[in-house]
Design an enzyme around this catalytic site. Structure first.
Site, PDB file in Angstrom:
ATOM      1  N   HIS A  72       0.813  -1.388   0.026  1.00 16.80           N
ATOM      2  CA  HIS A  72       0.026  -0.186  -0.018  1.00 16.80           C
ATOM      3  C   HIS A  72       0.900   1.289   0.062  1.00 16.80           C
ATOM      4  CE1 HIS A  72      -3.587   2.365   1.394  1.00 16.80           C
ATOM      5  NE2 HIS A  72      -2.577   3.148   1.942  1.00 16.80           N
ATOM      6  N   GLU A  73       1.891   1.254   0.967  1.00 16.87           N
ATOM      7  CA  GLU A  73       2.747   2.501   0.856  1.00 16.87           C
ATOM      8  C   GLU A  73       3.623   2.603  -0.216  1.00 16.87           C
ATOM      9  OE1 GLU A  73       2.043   4.555   2.976  1.00 16.87           O
ATOM     10  OE2 GLU A  73       0.669   3.479   4.359  1.00 16.87           O
ATOM     11  N   HIS A  94       1.939   4.573  -2.792  1.00 14.58           N
ATOM     12  CA  HIS A  94       2.274   6.151  -2.480  1.00 14.58           C
ATOM     13  C   HIS A  94       3.492   6.570  -2.881  1.00 14.58           C
ATOM     14  CE1 HIS A  94      -1.480   7.148  -0.505  1.00 14.58           C
ATOM     15  NE2 HIS A  94      -1.488   6.052   0.701  1.00 14.58           N
ATOM     16  N   GLU A 154      -4.404   8.029  -2.840  1.00 16.14           N
ATOM     17  CA  GLU A 154      -4.892   6.867  -2.457  1.00 16.14           C
ATOM     18  C   GLU A 154      -5.361   6.031  -3.444  1.00 16.14           C
ATOM     19  OE1 GLU A 154      -5.463   4.500   0.945  1.00 16.14           O
ATOM     20  OE2 GLU A 154      -4.681   6.235   0.669  1.00 16.14           O
TER      21      GLU A 154
END
Length: 497
Positions: A258-259, A262, A288
């Site tokens: 997930h990170e 980003h 996001e």
């Protein structure tokens, strides 16, 4: 010469903000506990200096002097700087410094309160965060609701009214799906998700895949641990992510990926925007969309596990014993109402966001007192997910956002969910991208995202970026269709309609 001077000034502001960001990263990952008091003062000083330099009359004079540059890059820098300055001058430097000190104090109070599950310890700090949020909304100005001014900081152009409409539509179209899935029973043996997986091996595997699959490299990035996973960057050449490890190993793996989404967004911003206000994501919703795409649309896909099952078996044979890729795919896509947002599945995740949005509106509007928040939280959890948190640590204290003053932020998670599917759908119109995604080889997709999303930085508004990249405004339709197709298949449900 005026443009050169403007860029020098903007570069100095960026440098001060990066220094404050580095202190914040250190506070989360490396700083000894006793450093908290002075660290708060240091960060307030840097943030105050950056704000003062940016909002000084000279910045406005330089913008007036350059007018509208003919150069496309310079014109975008001027346009975004004007927009930011219009907001920034409404916030006195004293207010900015006060907010920075309060966030530091609230963060450490939250850490203690979460560890001991004591909401009362954090409550006075949340009162302060809400007071600052109301004051900020008043300073910035709004027409309908103070929430609009705060939301606009994270998702330019979006309003609370629109969020309500989106959430109502999602609720109507996904809650019946959740009920059908719940009634269908298990789709796999979920015991695999808590099989022994050494903590060090979790981090190493997640980091390895972040590099091999998604392009996150050690030359420009690093990974550390923190209480709540996050990504930060000080330039496109210095991007950092954190994760956390626990017995439920998907938290580490999918949190890391997930990170990584980003991080790769920040890495992909075009170098020409460096040290200007354009050098960041278009909005937190667009940001996001990248993290949710990497975490869910890619890393929870069947092709992904067909490709990486053998690599997982190398480092965690206890986890993969007796499993094939299809079984693991079904396991990591388990749908079950749960207490913790960051561990929620795709079908239930948005209900966690709806809950927080509704509570924030009530707190800002004065309809809900901070003292009554834990009870209101638990009531919403029962309403949406049929669960009651056993303590505040697993309930109202689970997120870092309110301690950081990020009120108005939560809707961007769901907006990102919607956009993630819409963007991937658009990208897969390119046959090379579609073939690569089908093999869990993402080089062509990353190149497409760099061209159509990442490279623009903040030079386009979220609405403009969405229209250009996908050919239409943001809509929930692709996302809802994706959820139904994926989970009706996993759970053996008959397709509706």
């Amino acid at each position: 010469m005026s443009m050169d001077e403007l860029k020098r000034r903007l570069g100095q502001v960026s440098d001060l903000e990066a220094a404050a960001g580095l202190m914040s990263w250190d506070q989360e990952t490396q700083m000894p506990p006793e450093g908290a008091r002075v660290r708060g003062l240091q960060m307030a000083t840097l943030e105050g200096l950056a704000h003062e330099l940016f909002t000084s009359p000279r910045t406005a004079e330089l913008l007036d002097a350059v007018g509208t540059p003919a150069d496309e890059t310079d014109a975008a820098v001027v346009r975004v700087t004007r927009r930011d300055l219009d907001k920034a001058v409404r916030l006195p430097t004293g207010f900015v410094e006060e907010a920075a000190r309060a966030r530091n104090e609230a963060h450490h109070a939250w850490l203690h309160a979460r560890e001991h599950s004591e909401f009362a310890t954090f409550a006075p700090h949340l009162e302060k965060m809400l007071d600052l949020a109301r004051r900020q909304a008043d300073l910035l100005g709004y027409e309908d609701h103070p929430y609009d001014a705060l939301l606009d900081e994270y998702e330019p152009g979006m309003r609370a009214r629109q969020v309500r409409e989106v959430f109502a539509d999602l609720r109507d179209r996904t809650l019946p799906l959740l009920r059908r899935i719940t009634a269908a029973g298990d789709a796999a043996d979920y015991g695999v998700l808590t099989r022994p997986f050494p903590f060090g091996a979790q981090k190493a595997f997640a980091w390895r895949v972040a590099g091999e699959a998604f392009g996150l490299g050690p030359d420009f990035s690093r990974q550390d641990e923190s209480a709540h996973p996050f990504q930060t960057n000080f330039s496109r050449e210095d991007v950092r992510i954190t994760t956390r490890v626990e017995e439920y190993w998907p938290a580490c793996l999918f949190g890391t990926w997930h990170e990584t989404g980003h991080a790769m967004y920040e890495r992909g911003v075009a170098p020409r925007w460096e040290r200007t206000p354009v050098s960041a994501g278009a909005s937190l919703g667009v940001h996001e969309s990248q993290s949710r795409m990497f975490e869910n649309l890619l890393a929870r896909s069947r092709p992904f596990w067909e490709r990486y099952l053998s690599a997982l078996a190398e480092v965690a044979p206890e986890v993969t014993a007796g499993l094939d890729a299809g079984t693991l795919y079904r396991a990591v896509n388990r749908v079950r109402p749960s207490l913790i947002r960051v561990e929620a599945d795709e079908v239930t995740y948005n209900f966690h966001i709806m809950l927080r949005f509704e509570l924030e509106l009530a707190l800002l509007g004065g309809e809900l007192r901070v003292a009554d928040l834990p009870e209101a939280w638990n009531a919403k959890m029962r309403e949406y997910l049929g669960l009651t948190p056993p303590d505040d640590a697993q309930g109202v204290l689970q997120d870092i956002h309110w301690s950081a003053g990020l009120i108005g932020y939560f809707p961007t998670y769901t907006l990102g969910n919607l956009l993630s599917v819409q963007l991937l759908e658009a990208a897969r119109r390119d046959a090379e991208v579609a073939a690569g995604v089908g093999r869990a080889e993402y080089g062509s997709l990353l190149a497409w995202l760099a061209r159509h999303v990442h490279g623009h930085g903040r030079s386009l508004t979220p609405a403009e970026l969405t229209e250009r990249a996908t050919g239409r405004p943001l809509t929930a339709d692709p996302y809802v269709a994706y959820l139904h197709a994926k989970y009706e298949d996993i759970y053996g449900l008959k397709a509706e309609g």
